[in-house]
Design a protein around this motif. Structure first.
Motif: not given
Length: 144
Positions: A31-35, A76-79
């Motif tokens: 599971t990752i969260e993408v901002a 957690e990562v940003s586009l």
């Protein structure tokens, strides 16, 4: 077998992406969260109708096509970070989510049903057909 991606909203411009390996021997799930940073979609010059959820899905799919281990993406990562780490990402997103003459960005099912599906999309078409044959077709909840 290919991985299943479930993209769900987790906040304002934040999405949870569950990456599931369907191999019963491994049953790995990441599971990752993408901002999605302000202005990211505008900078790509995508259609105004392009869904942030579809942008996240296609971005993660692009990165997974080039990464053996989904854990390498990070929790957690940003586009914007993904775009700087993968120089071809922006161009790929423009190609995958550009207007195809129907007045808006193509949805997953429009790409699958299109007779103009590119070679890159053929893998996705084959996956959906296999899911449909097995009674596990994609749902409107963005289960890919």
């Amino acid at each position: 077998m290919s991985r299943r991606l479930d993209v769900t909203p987790a906040g304002n411009a934040l999405f949870r992406v569950d990456i599931v390996d369907p191999d019963p021997a491994t049953t790995n799930e990441t599971t990752i969260e993408v901002a999605v940073p302000d202005g990211f979609v505008d900078d790509l010059a995508l259609d105004a109708d392009a869904s942030l959820q579809d942008v996240v899905l296609e971005a993660v799919r692009y990165v997974l096509d080039r990464t053996d281990d989904p854990d390498q993406i990070g929790p957690e990562v940003s586009l914007a970070d993904l775009a700087s780490q993968h120089p071809g990402l922006a161009e790929s997103l423009r190609g995958r989510l550009s207007d195809r003459g129907d007045g808006g960005a193509p949805t997953h099912m429009q790409r699958v049903g299109s007779r103009r599906a590119s070679d890159k999309d053929q893998r996705l078409v084959d996956e959906v057909r296999a899911e449909q044959a097995a009674g596990q077709a994609s749902t409107p909840e963005r289960r890919y």
